[in-house]
Design a protein around this motif. Structure first.
Motif, PDB file in Angstrom:
ATOM      1  N   UNK A  71      58.786  40.135  22.291  1.00  0.00           N
ATOM      2  CA  UNK A  71      57.377  40.361  22.612  1.00  0.00           C
ATOM      3  C   UNK A  71      57.214  40.174  24.118  1.00  0.00           C
ATOM      4  N   UNK A  72      56.390  41.020  24.698  1.00  0.00           N
ATOM      5  CA  UNK A  72      56.190  41.014  26.144  1.00  0.00           C
ATOM      6  C   UNK A  72      54.705  41.201  26.433  1.00  0.00           C
ATOM      7  N   UNK A  73      54.201  40.438  27.379  1.00  0.00           N
ATOM      8  CA  UNK A  73      52.850  40.663  27.899  1.00  0.00           C
ATOM      9  C   UNK A  73      52.960  40.786  29.413  1.00  0.00           C
ATOM     10  N   UNK A  74      52.600  41.966  29.931  1.00  0.00           N
ATOM     11  CA  UNK A  74      52.544  42.173  31.376  1.00  0.00           C
ATOM     12  C   UNK A  74      51.079  42.193  31.773  1.00  0.00           C
ATOM     13  N   UNK A  75      50.656  41.160  32.490  1.00  0.00           N
ATOM     14  CA  UNK A  75      49.258  41.101  32.930  1.00  0.00           C
ATOM     15  C   UNK A  75      49.160  41.744  34.308  1.00  0.00           C
ATOM     16  N   UNK A  76      48.610  42.939  34.310  1.00  0.00           N
ATOM     17  CA  UNK A  76      48.509  43.754  35.509  1.00  0.00           C
ATOM     18  C   UNK A  76      47.081  43.886  36.010  1.00  0.00           C
ATOM     19  N   UNK A  77      46.097  43.717  35.138  1.00  0.00           N
ATOM     20  CA  UNK A  77      44.705  43.982  35.492  1.00  0.00           C
ATOM     21  C   UNK A  77      44.237  43.099  36.639  1.00  0.00           C
ATOM     22  N   UNK A  78      43.496  43.701  37.552  1.00  0.00           N
ATOM     23  CA  UNK A  78      42.934  42.965  38.683  1.00  0.00           C
ATOM     24  C   UNK A  78      42.086  43.906  39.510  1.00  0.00           C
ATOM     25  N   UNK A  79      41.358  43.353  40.467  1.00  0.00           N
ATOM     26  CA  UNK A  79      40.513  44.181  41.324  1.00  0.00           C
ATOM     27  C   UNK A  79      40.461  43.618  42.728  1.00  0.00           C
ATOM     28  N   UNK A  80      40.396  44.509  43.696  1.00  0.00           N
ATOM     29  CA  UNK A  80      40.264  44.104  45.087  1.00  0.00           C
ATOM     30  C   UNK A  80      38.804  44.176  45.543  1.00  0.00           C
ATOM     31  N   UNK A  81      37.937  44.756  44.736  1.00  0.00           N
ATOM     32  CA  UNK A  81      36.521  44.861  45.097  1.00  0.00           C
ATOM     33  C   UNK A  81      35.746  43.695  44.493  1.00  0.00           C
ATOM     34  N   UNK A  82      34.687  43.268  45.181  1.00  0.00           N
ATOM     35  CA  UNK A  82      34.125  43.820  46.405  1.00  0.00           C
ATOM     36  C   UNK A  82      34.918  43.384  47.640  1.00  0.00           C
ATOM     37  N   UNK A  83      35.015  44.280  48.606  1.00  0.00           N
ATOM     38  CA  UNK A  83      35.695  43.985  49.861  1.00  0.00           C
ATOM     39  C   UNK A  83      34.650  43.667  50.926  1.00  0.00           C
ATOM     40  N   UNK A  85      33.209  40.090  53.733  1.00  0.00           N
ATOM     41  CA  UNK A  85      33.067  38.636  53.859  1.00  0.00           C
ATOM     42  C   UNK A  85      32.410  38.034  52.623  1.00  0.00           C
ATOM     43  N   UNK A  86      32.898  36.891  52.196  1.00  0.00           N
ATOM     44  CA  UNK A  86      32.394  36.275  50.971  1.00  0.00           C
ATOM     45  C   UNK A  86      30.884  36.066  51.006  1.00  0.00           C
ATOM     46  N   UNK A  87      30.361  35.773  52.173  1.00  0.00           N
ATOM     47  CA  UNK A  87      28.923  35.511  52.283  1.00  0.00           C
ATOM     48  C   UNK A  87      28.081  36.778  52.232  1.00  0.00           C
ATOM     49  N   UNK A  88      28.736  37.952  52.329  1.00  0.00           N
ATOM     50  CA  UNK A  88      27.980  39.197  52.448  1.00  0.00           C
ATOM     51  C   UNK A  88      28.054  40.098  51.222  1.00  0.00           C
ATOM     52  N   UNK A  89      29.067  39.920  50.360  1.00  0.00           N
ATOM     53  CA  UNK A  89      29.258  40.858  49.253  1.00  0.00           C
ATOM     54  C   UNK A  89      28.293  40.574  48.101  1.00  0.00           C
ATOM     55  N   UNK A  90      28.164  41.548  47.214  1.00  0.00           N
ATOM     56  CA  UNK A  90      27.284  41.418  46.058  1.00  0.00           C
ATOM     57  C   UNK A  90      27.722  40.258  45.160  1.00  0.00           C
ATOM     58  N   UNK A  91      26.776  39.438  44.770  1.00  0.00           N
ATOM     59  CA  UNK A  91      27.093  38.221  44.006  1.00  0.00           C
ATOM     60  C   UNK A  91      27.674  38.531  42.637  1.00  0.00           C
ATOM     61  N   UNK A  92      27.090  39.495  41.924  1.00  0.00           N
ATOM     62  CA  UNK A  92      27.571  39.808  40.585  1.00  0.00           C
ATOM     63  C   UNK A  92      28.983  40.401  40.629  1.00  0.00           C
ATOM     64  N   UNK A  93      29.214  41.308  41.578  1.00  0.00           N
ATOM     65  CA  UNK A  93      30.539  41.918  41.710  1.00  0.00           C
ATOM     66  C   UNK A  93      31.572  40.859  42.082  1.00  0.00           C
ATOM     67  N   UNK A  94      31.183  39.931  42.928  1.00  0.00           N
ATOM     68  CA  UNK A  94      32.102  38.870  43.338  1.00  0.00           C
ATOM     69  C   UNK A  94      32.459  37.974  42.154  1.00  0.00           C
ATOM     70  N   UNK A  95      31.453  37.650  41.342  1.00  0.00           N
ATOM     71  CA  UNK A  95      31.701  36.817  40.162  1.00  0.00           C
ATOM     72  C   UNK A  95      32.661  37.511  39.202  1.00  0.00           C
ATOM     73  N   UNK A  96      32.453  38.806  38.980  1.00  0.00           N
ATOM     74  CA  UNK A  96      33.359  39.555  38.100  1.00  0.00           C
ATOM     75  C   UNK A  96      34.781  39.554  38.654  1.00  0.00           C
ATOM     76  N   UNK A  97      34.911  39.693  39.975  1.00  0.00           N
ATOM     77  CA  UNK A  97      36.246  39.696  40.589  1.00  0.00           C
ATOM     78  C   UNK A  97      36.930  38.348  40.422  1.00  0.00           C
ATOM     79  N   UNK A  98      36.201  37.273  40.601  1.00  0.00           N
ATOM     80  CA  UNK A  98      36.779  35.941  40.427  1.00  0.00           C
ATOM     81  C   UNK A  98      37.231  35.734  38.979  1.00  0.00           C
ATOM     82  N   UNK A  99      36.402  36.157  38.035  1.00  0.00           N
ATOM     83  CA  UNK A  99      36.766  36.014  36.621  1.00  0.00           C
ATOM     84  C   UNK A  99      38.005  36.840  36.282  1.00  0.00           C
ATOM     85  N   UNK A 100      38.059  38.080  36.775  1.00  0.00           N
ATOM     86  CA  UNK A 100      39.184  38.957  36.459  1.00  0.00           C
ATOM     87  C   UNK A 100      40.466  38.528  37.160  1.00  0.00           C
ATOM     88  N   UNK A 101      40.377  38.161  38.426  1.00  0.00           N
ATOM     89  CA  UNK A 101      41.575  37.863  39.206  1.00  0.00           C
ATOM     90  C   UNK A 101      42.103  36.446  39.014  1.00  0.00           C
TER      91      UNK A 101
END
Length: 236
Positions: A71-83, A85-101
């Motif tokens: 059995x093999x699990x390759x965890x590849x999913x991730x996102x580079x967005x939002x790109x 400065x942390x203080x400037x990007x959309x809050x919801x998109x940033x939260x989703x990125x933190x959860x996914x990455x």
């Protein structure tokens, strides 16, 4: 069927190339993603914690009575967005990125380890990392931090002797749609953008297919559980 393989984010890019290049001819391959690709699909939004439990239940259900070889699990999913400065990007998109990455690799990795704990078979958990785990690119804070978390999780869990070989691999700079998105970003949001444009112009990118072949080759190497590596550092 002697191999059961999960690949997260197999609908495009490296994940799709991994699904196409599975080295086991009798394998059953399952894509964990929102969109689905060319293989069997378990629909899940891996940036949504509510779906992590569904994936854990799916692992358990599919492995109940499993009598194959590996059995093999390759965890590849991730996102580079939002790109940007942390203080400037959309809050919801940033939260989703933190959860996914950051969170999803750990939670889903634990779920796979738990589901396979009593399985006396060859077991591999492969986490995709990036040079961004070690190089703090301004504008990529959620991505940098997520990949660093993946690598430290692998080192730690690999030392726990759980019977599953757990590794993290950075594939290098791969010519995918994500790289196209990166090159299109304004320099004010991502000061290092010109470096990635130069890599494209100079032919310094590898294909998703090359990355997939390199990643699959790791299963045949004598790597200790907890190994963190970069494909560009391997011989042969």
């Amino acid at each position: 069927m002697s191999s059961l393989i999960w690949i997260s984010g197999a609908s495009a890019g490296i994940g799709a190339a991994l699904a196409s290049a599975v080295p086991f001819p009798d394998a059953r391959v399952i894509d964990l993603s929102r969109r689905g690709g060319t293989v069997e699909h378990f629909k899940a939004d891996l940036s949504d914690p509510a779906d992590w439990k569904r994936v854990e239940q799916h692992f358990a259900a599919e492995l109940a009575g499993f009598d194959g070889d590996r059995v093999v699990f390759v965890h590849n999913a991730g996102t580079v967005v939002p790109i940007g400065p942390a203080a400037a990007v959309d809050a919801d998109a940033y939260t989703r990125a933190v959860l996914l990455n950051s969170a999803a690799p750990q939670v889903l990795g634990r779920a796979f380890l738990r589901a396979t704990a009593e399985l006396d078979r060859e077991k591999h958990l492969v986490m995709l990392s990036s040079g961004a785990a070690r190089n703090p690119y301004p504008g990529w804070s959620a991505y940098n931090a997520g990949k660093a978390a993946v690598e430290q999780w692998v080192r730690t869990v690999g030392a726990e002797e759980n019977g599953c070989r757990v590794i993290a691999v950075a594939p290098g700079v791969v010519d995918t749609a994500m790289q196209g998105d990166i090159r299109a970003v304004d320099e004010r949001a991502f000061p290092a953008v010109e470096r990635f444009r130069d890599l494209k112009r100079s032919g310094g990118l590898i294909t998703a297919e090359q990355a997939a072949r390199g990643i699959w080759s790791l299963l045949d190497r004598r790597l200790d559980s907890g190994t963190v590596l970069d494909l560009r550092d391997l011989d042969g």
